[in-house]
Scaffold this motif. Structure first.
Motif, PDB file in Angstrom:
ATOM      1  N   HIS A  14       0.872  -1.182   0.000  1.00 24.57           N
ATOM      2  CA  HIS A  14       0.000   0.000   0.000  1.00 24.57           C
ATOM      3  C   HIS A  14       0.899   1.219   0.000  1.00 24.57           C
ATOM      4  CE1 HIS A  14      -3.254   2.783   0.997  1.00 24.57           C
ATOM      5  NE2 HIS A  14      -2.429   3.303   1.890  1.00 24.57           N
ATOM      6  N   GLN A  15       0.563   2.217  -0.801  1.00 23.02           N
ATOM      7  CA  GLN A  15       1.358   3.437  -0.871  1.00 23.02           C
ATOM      8  C   GLN A  15       0.467   4.655  -0.688  1.00 23.02           C
ATOM      9  OE1 GLN A  15       4.479   3.555  -4.067  1.00 23.02           O
ATOM     10  NE2 GLN A  15       3.404   1.744  -4.830  1.00 23.02           N
ATOM     11  N   ALA A  16       1.028   5.703  -0.106  1.00 25.47           N
ATOM     12  CA  ALA A  16       0.302   6.950   0.095  1.00 25.47           C
ATOM     13  C   ALA A  16       1.284   8.113   0.101  1.00 25.47           C
ATOM     14  CB  ALA A  16      -0.473   6.911   1.412  1.00 25.47           C
ATOM     15  N   ARG A  17       0.773   9.277  -0.233  1.00 28.03           N
ATOM     16  CA  ARG A  17       1.579  10.495  -0.225  1.00 28.03           C
ATOM     17  C   ARG A  17       0.764  11.620   0.379  1.00 28.03           C
ATOM     18  NH1 ARG A  17       5.644  10.886  -5.033  1.00 28.03           N
ATOM     19  NH2 ARG A  17       5.812   8.749  -5.717  1.00 28.03           N
ATOM     20  N   ARG A  18       1.461  12.548   0.974  1.00 31.94           N
ATOM     21  CA  ARG A  18       0.801  13.775   1.439  1.00 31.94           C
ATOM     22  C   ARG A  18       1.853  14.875   1.577  1.00 31.94           C
ATOM     23  NH1 ARG A  18      -1.465  11.935   7.255  1.00 31.94           N
ATOM     24  NH2 ARG A  18      -2.643  10.665   5.778  1.00 31.94           N
ATOM     25  N   ASP A  35       1.698  11.100  12.679  1.00 28.90           N
ATOM     26  CA  ASP A  35       0.300  10.785  12.342  1.00 28.90           C
ATOM     27  C   ASP A  35       0.222   9.846  11.150  1.00 28.90           C
ATOM     28  OD1 ASP A  35      -0.590  12.396  14.387  1.00 28.90           O
ATOM     29  OD2 ASP A  35      -1.060  14.110  13.099  1.00 28.90           O
ATOM     30  N   PHE A  36       1.021  10.121  10.133  1.00 28.70           N
ATOM     31  CA  PHE A  36       1.032   9.322   8.913  1.00 28.70           C
ATOM     32  C   PHE A  36       1.399   7.868   9.239  1.00 28.70           C
ATOM     33  CE2 PHE A  36       2.424   9.951   4.179  1.00 28.70           C
ATOM     34  CZ  PHE A  36       1.334   9.192   3.765  1.00 28.70           C
ATOM     35  N   ALA A  37       2.438   7.688  10.042  1.00 25.02           N
ATOM     36  CA  ALA A  37       2.872   6.342  10.409  1.00 25.02           C
ATOM     37  C   ALA A  37       1.811   5.609  11.220  1.00 25.02           C
ATOM     38  CB  ALA A  37       4.182   6.416  11.187  1.00 25.02           C
ATOM     39  N   ALA A  38       1.166   6.311  12.153  1.00 24.91           N
ATOM     40  CA  ALA A  38       0.125   5.678  12.977  1.00 24.91           C
ATOM     41  C   ALA A  38      -1.062   5.249  12.112  1.00 24.91           C
ATOM     42  CB  ALA A  38      -0.326   6.645  14.067  1.00 24.91           C
ATOM     43  N   GLU A  39      -1.449   6.090  11.169  1.00 23.32           N
ATOM     44  CA  GLU A  39      -2.549   5.740  10.276  1.00 23.32           C
ATOM     45  C   GLU A  39      -2.206   4.516   9.431  1.00 23.32           C
ATOM     46  OE1 GLU A  39      -3.471   9.175   7.973  1.00 23.32           O
ATOM     47  OE2 GLU A  39      -3.709  10.448   9.744  1.00 23.32           O
ATOM     48  N   LEU A  40      -0.962   4.456   8.991  1.00 23.84           N
ATOM     49  CA  LEU A  40      -0.546   3.343   8.148  1.00 23.84           C
ATOM     50  C   LEU A  40      -0.503   2.039   8.950  1.00 23.84           C
ATOM     51  CD1 LEU A  40       0.219   3.292   5.145  1.00 23.84           C
ATOM     52  CD2 LEU A  40       2.600   3.216   5.832  1.00 23.84           C
ATOM     53  N   ARG A  41      -0.045   2.124  10.183  1.00 22.97           N
ATOM     54  CA  ARG A  41      -0.011   0.922  11.015  1.00 22.97           C
ATOM     55  C   ARG A  41      -1.432   0.410  11.263  1.00 22.97           C
ATOM     56  NH1 ARG A  41       0.941  -0.688  16.820  1.00 22.97           N
ATOM     57  NH2 ARG A  41       2.169  -2.609  16.643  1.00 22.97           N
TER      58      ARG A  41
END
Length: 320
Positions: A14-18, A35-41
């Motif tokens: 899964h990939q995401a950018r912001r 926040d980004f890491a927590a959402e991904l986990r």
């Protein structure tokens, strides 16, 4: 910022950018990463039935990988950010690895990209600046003080253009994508012209573009031969924006390096294979290494023993 869930074979599940949000200050950038890491986990639970078990993060600037600190990044306004500890707290005490953006990208290129199978390689991305990653037996050397691989600040034109590092004539002032853009804009009279435009003009036979391009290639070859003499890599991997010119770059570069070597063994000179996913892939490999059982070296993909999936998150790939 780019982030991904990475599998044991190096695949991005899964990939995401912001946006980094650096206009809101350095603290906001750090909070955005957490926040980004927590959402991904959490996404790992939804998609795969369990959270990611380890994390890897790659950041620009000066990085103390041993202590997990982002020491300095001019473009992000960071100084001495204990990023590994902060991520560990936010993610619930999972193991976290911190790496330098170029070295982390080089790790991926060496293990699963253009340098796969090579015991020694040098990865050099040509972007806003120039840096390098020294690969030895599946790992990337960071050096005693975190500066290993800074080939962009090898002086290739003594007394030449001043560099922000304080020296004059550094390689990145002549052979980076930004340096070629500046030189071509001045040569053609178009302030908006960039390195990609220069490459196109080279292909069309424009003598001004060919002169600018050759100057950059010659400077790059001088710097690379210095590195080859010191490091003796089996493979030399060239990446970054300038490498997107393909054989317009690689053909004259191979010739220029070949003309300069004497006793040195000429390495294979190849384009990077992973593009802008290298940072995420490398951060994933760092995370998998934390789950491994062999302290002397990871497996071919840095896979952990239990089939778990790490989280990775990387800020923009900016060389300082």
């Amino acid at each position: 910022m780019k982030a991904a869930l990475a599998g044991p074979g190096g695949e991005l599940l899964h990939q995401a950018r912001r946006a980094t949000g650096r206009d809101r200050g350095p603290d906001a950038v750090v909070e955005g990463i957490l926040d980004f890491a927590a959402e991904l986990r959490a996404l790992g639970v939804d998609r795969f039935g369990e959270p990611a078990r380890a994390a890897g993060v790659a950041v620009p600037g000066i990085v103390d990988e041993e202590h997990g600190t982002a020491v300095y990044a001019a473009n992000l306004g960071w100084r001495d950010v204990p990023l590994r500890a902060l991520l560990g707290e936010r993610l619930g005490s999972v193991p976290v690895a911190l790496g330098h953006d170029v070295r982390t990208g080089g790790l991926a290129e060496g293990r699963i990209g253009a340098g796969k199978g090579a015991d020694r390689f040098l990865f050099v991305p040509l972007g806003t600046g120039i840096a390098g990653a020294i690969g030895i037996d599946g790992r990337v050397e960071s050096g005693a003080h975190g500066f290993a691989g800074e080939i962009g600040h090898v002086v290739v034109r003594p007394g030449g253009l001043p560099c922000p590092c304080g020296q004059r004539g550094c390689l990145e002032r002549f052979a980076s994508a930004s340096a070629v853009s500046q030189a071509w804009a001045e040569a053609c009279g178009d302030p908006d012209a960039d390195a990609a435009d220069c490459a196109k003009a080279v292909d069309s036979g424009d003598p001004r573009a060919r002169a600018v391009w050759q100057d950059a290639v010659d400077a790059l070859a001088d710097g690379l031969v210095t590195a080859l003499t010191l490091l003796d890599p089996r493979v030399l991997i060239i990446g970054g924006g300038l490498a997107e010119a393909g054989e317009t770059l690689f053909s004259p570069l191979r010739d220029a390096v070949r003309r300069r070597v004497t006793f040195q063994k000429l390495p294979r000179i190849v384009p990077a294979a992973l593009g802008d996913t290298a940072g995420c892939l490398g951060a994933g490999l760092l995370a998998w290494d934390l789950l491994g059982t062999d302290p002397h070296g990871p497996g071919p993909h840095g896979a952990g023993p239990d089939g778990t999936t790490p989280t990775t998150t990387t800020p923009p790939e900016v060389t300082t």
